[in-house]
Write a protein that holds these residues in place. Sequence first.
Motif, mmCIF file in Angstrom:
data_model
loop_
_atom_site.group_PDB
_atom_site.id
_atom_site.type_symbol
_atom_site.label_atom_id
_atom_site.label_comp_id
_atom_site.label_asym_id
_atom_site.label_seq_id
_atom_site.Cartn_x
_atom_site.Cartn_y
_atom_site.Cartn_z
ATOM 1 N N CYS A 71 -8.469 14.006 0.636
ATOM 2 C CA CYS A 71 -7.850 12.944 -0.168
ATOM 3 C C CYS A 71 -7.178 13.587 -1.376
ATOM 4 O O CYS A 71 -7.830 14.305 -2.132
ATOM 5 N N LEU A 73 -5.817 12.923 -4.753
ATOM 6 C CA LEU A 73 -5.692 12.022 -5.898
ATOM 7 C C LEU A 73 -5.248 12.877 -7.078
ATOM 8 O O LEU A 73 -6.020 13.679 -7.598
ATOM 9 N N SER A 79 0.700 13.471 -12.373
ATOM 10 C CA SER A 79 1.484 12.339 -11.876
ATOM 11 C C SER A 79 2.492 11.828 -12.896
ATOM 12 O O SER A 79 3.402 11.076 -12.554
ATOM 13 N N THR A 95 -5.902 10.307 2.965
ATOM 14 C CA THR A 95 -5.353 9.405 1.938
ATOM 15 C C THR A 95 -4.505 10.196 0.948
ATOM 16 O O THR A 95 -4.882 11.292 0.534
ATOM 17 N N VAL A 97 -2.204 9.600 -2.681
ATOM 18 C CA VAL A 97 -1.738 8.751 -3.775
ATOM 19 C C VAL A 97 -0.403 9.289 -4.283
ATOM 20 O O VAL A 97 -0.291 10.469 -4.618
ATOM 21 N N THR A 115 -3.301 6.434 5.185
ATOM 22 C CA THR A 115 -2.959 5.571 4.062
ATOM 23 C C THR A 115 -2.145 6.290 2.995
ATOM 24 O O THR A 115 -2.481 7.401 2.586
ATOM 25 N N LEU A 116 -1.068 5.623 2.563
ATOM 26 C CA LEU A 116 -0.338 6.023 1.362
ATOM 27 C C LEU A 116 -0.638 4.988 0.287
ATOM 28 O O LEU A 116 -0.544 3.782 0.527
ATOM 29 N N LEU A 117 -0.996 5.460 -0.908
ATOM 30 C CA LEU A 117 -1.317 4.549 -2.002
ATOM 31 C C LEU A 117 -0.291 4.708 -3.123
ATOM 32 O O LEU A 117 0.151 5.814 -3.405
ATOM 33 N N PRO A 118 0.092 3.621 -3.806
ATOM 34 C CA PRO A 118 -0.344 2.244 -3.532
ATOM 35 C C PRO A 118 0.273 1.692 -2.241
ATOM 36 O O PRO A 118 1.360 2.099 -1.836
ATOM 37 N N ARG A 119 -0.425 0.758 -1.598
ATOM 38 C CA ARG A 119 0.005 0.223 -0.310
ATOM 39 C C ARG A 119 1.195 -0.730 -0.436
ATOM 40 O O ARG A 119 1.971 -0.887 0.498
#
Length: 383
Positions: A71, A73, A79, A95, A97, A115-119
Amino acid sequence: MQISGCHSLTFIFRGQLPSSLKKLTIWDCEKLQCLLDDNESSTYSSSSINVNSHSSHLVELMLNKCPSLTCLLLPDQLSATLTSLEISFCSNLTTLVLPATLKSLVIDECPELTTLLPRDQLPETIETIEIRRCGKLESIVERFHNNMALYKIQIFGCSNLKSIPDGLCSLSSLREISIWSCQDLVSFPKGGLPNSILEVSVVDCEKLTALPSRIHTLTSLQHLFIFQCPSLSYPEEGFPANLSYLNISSPNLYKPMTNLGFHNLTSLKQLYIHELPDAESFHEEEMEMTLPHTLTWLWIENFPKLKCLSCKSLENLTSLECLIIQDCPELTSLPNLPSSLLELYIYNCPLMKEASKRDKGREWYKISDIPCVNIDGKFIYDP
């Protein structure tokens, strides 16, 4: 900074990065689990590690062959400035972000990514998206929203991808979209494509039943590439009149050929037609089609029953410079070819090869004045 082949490395840094660092590349680190050591905290927030969110100016981050990374993050200090993110061959990443400042995203060979966040939406700054060989990814995000900078989308080998996000038609800067080998993709979202689009490529999508709606109205579209989509129906309204390159392929194309309106494509320079298994002759009376006089390049491939290329309009293509004929095992004759033709390539057409033998074949006189004739990889004027 580049870090490569450090197989005991589990994290990259603690605290602040040097403000001068613009690009960080991490390659082949088997035990890497995260970028930031979080032994003292269960979160990645800047407050828990006491760093200044403005201390880093990192712009590019590249991660490759890090199988223990599950993951990603990113800490706040990254970011806030990161514009380019590339992740490849991270076999257990599930996952990801996305930073709010991101402009370029490349994901390749991450087979567990789901999953790519945010969805709900992509960063508003995003300009290019390239996602390749992520077999478990079912969706990118729910919809495109305020992504006015996005100009390029490429999705390749995502076999579980169910849909393209809604709002595709609102992307006013979109120039190119390519969808390859997405076996579960059935359709494009409602509303079709924006009129800014220049290139559309759809390849090897076996369940796709239709091209984007109203594609015939896209006055900006110049390049349309359709290949190996057996369930696809072509638009009854035909294709955009301003196309300069058209590639069409379908085993069910022969009958609908009457509606495609090639003669209306007054800007068409290159035409590639692939896989017409039932066509025995390429004949305009039979197929009710006329090729546009603007053509400079024509490629005909995989016509297993084609015996005669008796297309009168072919002789009248006064701009045609290159003709390619491939995988037509029953083909025995050519029409009279235009004097403008400079190159003729013939591959895997054994009867045509025999008929084109120098000074002997019955078709030789039709091709002897063409400057470059190549049959099965051999220049025919070679001794």
